[in-house]
Design an enzyme around this catalytic site. Structure first.
Site, PDB file in Angstrom:
ATOM      1  N   THR A 117       0.830  -1.209   0.000  1.00  0.00           N
ATOM      2  CA  THR A 117       0.000   0.000   0.000  1.00  0.00           C
ATOM      3  C   THR A 117       0.863   1.257   0.000  1.00  0.00           C
ATOM      4  OG1 THR A 117      -1.504   1.273   1.401  1.00  0.00           O
ATOM      5  CG2 THR A 117      -0.093  -0.285   2.531  1.00  0.00           C
ATOM      6  N   GLU A 119       0.294   3.560   1.918  1.00  0.00           N
ATOM      7  CA  GLU A 119       0.293   4.062   3.301  1.00  0.00           C
ATOM      8  C   GLU A 119       1.621   3.842   4.019  1.00  0.00           C
ATOM      9  OE1 GLU A 119      -3.057   3.152   5.696  1.00  0.00           O
ATOM     10  OE2 GLU A 119      -4.438   3.245   4.014  1.00  0.00           O
ATOM     11  N   TYR A 144      -1.798  -0.786  11.087  1.00  0.00           N
ATOM     12  CA  TYR A 144      -1.936  -1.400   9.753  1.00  0.00           C
ATOM     13  C   TYR A 144      -0.748  -1.043   8.862  1.00  0.00           C
ATOM     14  CZ  TYR A 144      -3.229  -1.705   4.841  1.00  0.00           C
ATOM     15  OH  TYR A 144      -3.199  -1.956   3.492  1.00  0.00           O
ATOM     16  N   LYS A 148       2.402  -3.379   7.319  1.00  0.00           N
ATOM     17  CA  LYS A 148       2.628  -3.511   5.872  1.00  0.00           C
ATOM     18  C   LYS A 148       4.049  -3.044   5.535  1.00  0.00           C
ATOM     19  CE  LYS A 148       0.189  -4.630   3.025  1.00  0.00           C
ATOM     20  NZ  LYS A 148      -0.130  -5.984   2.476  1.00  0.00           N
TER      21      LYS A 148
HETATM   22  P1  NAD Z   1      -9.517  -7.481   2.376  1.00  0.00           P
HETATM   23  O1  NAD Z   1      -9.525  -7.204   3.844  1.00  0.00           O
HETATM   24  O2  NAD Z   1     -10.756  -7.233   1.576  1.00  0.00           O
HETATM   25  O3  NAD Z   1      -9.120  -9.020   2.126  1.00  0.00           O
HETATM   26  C1  NAD Z   1      -8.118  -9.658   2.841  1.00  0.00           C
HETATM   27  C2  NAD Z   1      -8.254 -11.166   2.630  1.00  0.00           C
HETATM   28  O4  NAD Z   1      -7.170 -11.823   3.306  1.00  0.00           O
HETATM   29  C3  NAD Z   1      -9.555 -11.752   3.203  1.00  0.00           C
HETATM   30  O5  NAD Z   1     -10.130 -12.657   2.278  1.00  0.00           O
HETATM   31  C4  NAD Z   1      -9.099 -12.494   4.462  1.00  0.00           C
HETATM   32  O6  NAD Z   1      -9.919 -13.604   4.782  1.00  0.00           O
HETATM   33  C5  NAD Z   1      -7.694 -12.917   4.055  1.00  0.00           C
HETATM   34  N1  NAD Z   1      -6.820 -13.129   5.225  1.00  0.00           N
HETATM   35  C6  NAD Z   1      -6.647 -12.305   6.293  1.00  0.00           C
HETATM   36  N2  NAD Z   1      -5.790 -12.874   7.170  1.00  0.00           N
HETATM   37  C7  NAD Z   1      -5.411 -14.066   6.633  1.00  0.00           C
HETATM   38  C8  NAD Z   1      -4.542 -15.103   7.070  1.00  0.00           C
HETATM   39  N3  NAD Z   1      -3.876 -15.022   8.250  1.00  0.00           N
HETATM   40  N4  NAD Z   1      -4.386 -16.197   6.276  1.00  0.00           N
HETATM   41  C9  NAD Z   1      -5.050 -16.285   5.095  1.00  0.00           C
HETATM   42  N5  NAD Z   1      -5.887 -15.335   4.632  1.00  0.00           N
HETATM   43  C10 NAD Z   1      -6.062 -14.246   5.394  1.00  0.00           C
HETATM   44  O7  NAD Z   1      -8.275  -6.662   1.797  1.00  0.00           O
HETATM   45  P2  NAD Z   1      -8.094  -5.951   0.381  1.00  0.00           P
HETATM   46  O8  NAD Z   1      -8.631  -4.591   0.456  1.00  0.00           O
HETATM   47  O9  NAD Z   1      -8.525  -6.883  -0.688  1.00  0.00           O
HETATM   48  O10 NAD Z   1      -6.492  -5.833   0.357  1.00  0.00           O
HETATM   49  C11 NAD Z   1      -5.696  -6.855  -0.222  1.00  0.00           C
HETATM   50  C12 NAD Z   1      -4.252  -6.435  -0.186  1.00  0.00           C
HETATM   51  O11 NAD Z   1      -4.082  -5.219  -0.898  1.00  0.00           O
HETATM   52  C13 NAD Z   1      -3.701  -6.174   1.219  1.00  0.00           C
HETATM   53  O12 NAD Z   1      -2.386  -6.673   1.285  1.00  0.00           O
HETATM   54  C14 NAD Z   1      -3.723  -4.659   1.337  1.00  0.00           C
HETATM   55  O13 NAD Z   1      -2.711  -4.214   2.216  1.00  0.00           O
HETATM   56  C15 NAD Z   1      -3.426  -4.257  -0.083  1.00  0.00           C
HETATM   57  N6  NAD Z   1      -3.923  -2.936  -0.508  1.00  0.00           N
HETATM   58  C16 NAD Z   1      -5.237  -2.615  -0.368  1.00  0.00           C
HETATM   59  C17 NAD Z   1      -5.715  -1.398  -0.831  1.00  0.00           C
HETATM   60  C18 NAD Z   1      -7.174  -1.009  -0.741  1.00  0.00           C
HETATM   61  O14 NAD Z   1      -7.548   0.093  -1.112  1.00  0.00           O
HETATM   62  N7  NAD Z   1      -8.058  -1.879  -0.277  1.00  0.00           N
HETATM   63  C19 NAD Z   1      -4.831  -0.499  -1.430  1.00  0.00           C
HETATM   64  C20 NAD Z   1      -3.482  -0.859  -1.556  1.00  0.00           C
HETATM   65  C21 NAD Z   1      -3.048  -2.089  -1.103  1.00  0.00           C
HETATM   66  O1  TDX Z   2     -17.000   5.873   7.410  1.00  0.00           O
HETATM   67  C1  TDX Z   2     -15.948   6.379   7.011  1.00  0.00           C
HETATM   68  N1  TDX Z   2     -15.860   7.737   6.871  1.00  0.00           N
HETATM   69  C2  TDX Z   2     -14.742   8.361   6.432  1.00  0.00           C
HETATM   70  O2  TDX Z   2     -14.723   9.602   6.319  1.00  0.00           O
HETATM   71  C3  TDX Z   2     -14.788   5.573   6.684  1.00  0.00           C
HETATM   72  C4  TDX Z   2     -14.846   4.071   6.838  1.00  0.00           C
HETATM   73  C5  TDX Z   2     -13.672   6.222   6.229  1.00  0.00           C
HETATM   74  N2  TDX Z   2     -13.631   7.579   6.114  1.00  0.00           N
HETATM   75  C6  TDX Z   2     -12.419   8.232   5.564  1.00  0.00           C
HETATM   76  C7  TDX Z   2     -11.096   7.787   6.140  1.00  0.00           C
HETATM   77  C8  TDX Z   2     -10.160   7.922   4.967  1.00  0.00           C
HETATM   78  O3  TDX Z   2      -9.703   9.269   4.857  1.00  0.00           O
HETATM   79  O4  TDX Z   2     -12.374   7.841   4.180  1.00  0.00           O
HETATM   80  C9  TDX Z   2     -11.031   7.616   3.759  1.00  0.00           C
HETATM   81  C10 TDX Z   2     -10.896   6.180   3.263  1.00  0.00           C
HETATM   82  O5  TDX Z   2     -11.030   5.326   4.382  1.00  0.00           O
HETATM   83  P1  TDX Z   2     -10.827   3.729   4.273  1.00  0.00           P
HETATM   84  O6  TDX Z   2     -11.777   3.176   3.275  1.00  0.00           O
HETATM   85  O7  TDX Z   2     -10.856   3.192   5.660  1.00  0.00           O
HETATM   86  O8  TDX Z   2      -9.396   3.632   3.602  1.00  0.00           O
HETATM   87  P2  TDX Z   2      -7.904   4.105   4.048  1.00  0.00           P
HETATM   88  O9  TDX Z   2      -7.787   4.224   5.523  1.00  0.00           O
HETATM   89  O10 TDX Z   2      -7.551   5.286   3.206  1.00  0.00           O
HETATM   90  O11 TDX Z   2      -7.063   2.805   3.585  1.00  0.00           O
HETATM   91  C11 TDX Z   2      -7.394   2.136   2.354  1.00  0.00           C
HETATM   92  O12 TDX Z   2      -6.458   2.446   1.329  1.00  0.00           O
HETATM   93  C12 TDX Z   2      -5.154   1.957   1.501  1.00  0.00           C
HETATM   94  C13 TDX Z   2      -7.442   0.615   2.549  1.00  0.00           C
HETATM   95  O13 TDX Z   2      -8.382   0.298   3.570  1.00  0.00           O
HETATM   96  C14 TDX Z   2      -6.080   0.071   2.884  1.00  0.00           C
HETATM   97  O14 TDX Z   2      -6.134  -1.353   2.962  1.00  0.00           O
HETATM   98  C15 TDX Z   2      -5.125   0.467   1.777  1.00  0.00           C
HETATM   99  O15 TDX Z   2      -3.833   0.083   2.127  1.00  0.00           O
END
Ligand code: NAD
Ligand code: TDX
Length: 328
Positions: A117, A119, A144, A148
């Site tokens: 990420t 972050e 978090y 990472k």
């Molecule tokens: P998510 O929380 O939707 O999914 C995570 C998955 O990992 C789930 O299916 C969960 O069951 C599985 N998991 C958790 N712990 C586990 C364990 N110990 N063993 C096996 N499986 C396990 O997350 P996401 O948003 O899909 O993020 C996926 C990856 O992308 C993460 O590494 C996150 O850091 C990265 N990432 C996410 C975002 C975002 O915006 N969501 C952005 C940049 C990077």
């Molecule tokens: O209810 C809400 N209201 C609100 O204002 C929530 C859930 C979030 N927020 C704000 C917090 C953040 O500024 O919105 C923005 C986005 O929040 P999240 O969806 O929690 O994302 P963020 O904390 O930015 O992190 C996400 O992007 C980077 C993913 O969850 C991470 O897994 C990824 O690494």
């Protein structure tokens, strides 16, 4: 090619599996996921091989990595608010889990791609146009992002010390189908569908750099196909928008008044702004995002949540009870 996808029942992993099935007929996918609250097997097509297990379980991981040509490691505890409530699963999965996979990749000489990420770089000032680059020093803010960051640093060390064939990608905020309702955009869409006002942390001026999940995953494949081993690539699509604008756009697209939202308590340590410079991925690997227009991407995402209530409804009540306890 035998591909092990960890965390494939989560948001980005499930979309990665779907994109891969649609575009890579040579890929034979196995998903390893222990189905935490964030994992949902219903996000995956039923024909995908699925192993329910923990990425920190050395025996399970050794067998699966040994049988694979490529590991794409998505599994993580991924939500900042949860990490502020209880960091311990973040240490287990993000640090011990990554260590376990790296050791197996080392033993079996398996190609490894690490999903991370933006972050890890901390945040940027609200004013100005600075962006994160692969040279930006690590400066994570939350449990978090710090776990990472630690996992990324292990990958770099395993490349240098043990010759593991690994690459890393650091992506900005993803949106699209199959995202858990705890995250910002799905939380607000499903709130409006439930007749509840969206919840904006603080003043809502924090900026996120939004990218469609399919653009993230096409970037991951570009790195796997053509990236340099040991290299870090940033993935982002120049999608900077503040949270207030996101909420107002969602309300407008859903036929609500622009001010029909509530301000709630801010997140402790809330990162101000993220912005990605993806020029290495564009110029070196020729990657381009396909979803240029955030507004139409949001409209399609709203439609998806409207049409897939059976997918998100089971998680909604518990998620909102958790936020109620956290005062957000
Ligand atoms: P998510 O929380 O939707 O999914 C995570 C998955 O990992 C789930 O299916 C969960 O069951 C599985 N998991 C958790 N712990 C586990 C364990 N110990 N063993 C096996 N499986 C396990 O997350 P996401 O948003 O899909 O993020 C996926 C990856 O992308 C993460 O590494 C996150 O850091 C990265 N990432 C996410 C975002 C975002 O915006 N969501 C952005 C940049 C990077
Ligand atoms: O209810 C809400 N209201 C609100 O204002 C929530 C859930 C979030 N927020 C704000 C917090 C953040 O500024 O919105 C923005 C986005 O929040 P999240 O969806 O929690 O994302 P963020 O904390 O930015 O992190 C996400 O992007 C980077 C993913 O969850 C991470 O897994 C990824 O690494």
């Amino acid at each position: 090619m035998k591909v092990l996808v960890t965390g494939g029942a989560g948001f980005i992993g499930a979309n990665f599996v779907r994109l891969t099935l649609a575009t890579r007929p040579d890929a034979e996918i196995t998903v390893l996921d222990n189905l935490t609250y964030a994992g949902n097997q219903a996000s995956l097509p039923p024909e995908v091989a699925f192993v329910k297990g923990d990425v920190a379980d050395g025996d399970v991981v050794d067998a699966l990595v040994g049988a694979s040509d490529l590991v794409v490691h998505f599994a993580a505890e991924s939500h900042n608010d949860n990490s502020l409530d209880d960091p311990s699963p973040f240490v287990h999965t993000n640090l011990i889990g990554t260590f376990t996979l790296l050791e197996a990749a080392r033993r079996h000489k398996t190609r490894y791609h690490h999903i991370s990420t933006d972050e890890v770089y901390g945040d940027l000032p609200l004013e100005g146009d600075a962006k994160f680059t692969p040279e930006t020093p690590y400066n994570p803010s939350s449990p978090y992002s710090s776990t990472k960051a630690g996992s990324d640093l292990m990958v770099r060390a395993w490349v240098r010390s043990f010759g593991v064939a690994a690459t890393i990608s650091n992506c900005s905020n993803n949106y699209g189908p199959y995202q858990h309702v705890e995250k910002f955009i799905p939380r607000q869409i499903t709130n409006v569908l439930d007749g509840v006002r969206p919840k904006l942390y603080g003043a809502g001026l924090n900026v996120r750099d939004w990218i469609h999940v399919d653009d993230h995953n096409s970037g991951v494949w570009a790195i796997i196909d053509r990236g340099r081993i040991g290299e870090t690539y940033l993935i982002g699509a120049d999608g900077e928008v503040n949270n207030l604008t996101v909420v107002r756009t969602l309300l407008e697209l859903m036929g609500q008044e622009p001010d029909a939202f509530d301000h709630v308590n801010d997140r402790p340590g809330h990162d101000l702004r993220y912005a990605i410079d993806a020029s290495r991925l564009r110029s070196e690997l020729g990657w381009e995002p396909q979803y240029g227009d955030f507004r139409s991407g949001l409209a399609a995402t709203i439609d998806w949540y409207r049409e897939n209530e059976a997918w998100w409804r089971p998680a909604k009540l518990a998620t909102e009870l958790k936020y109620e306890r956290l005062g957000r």
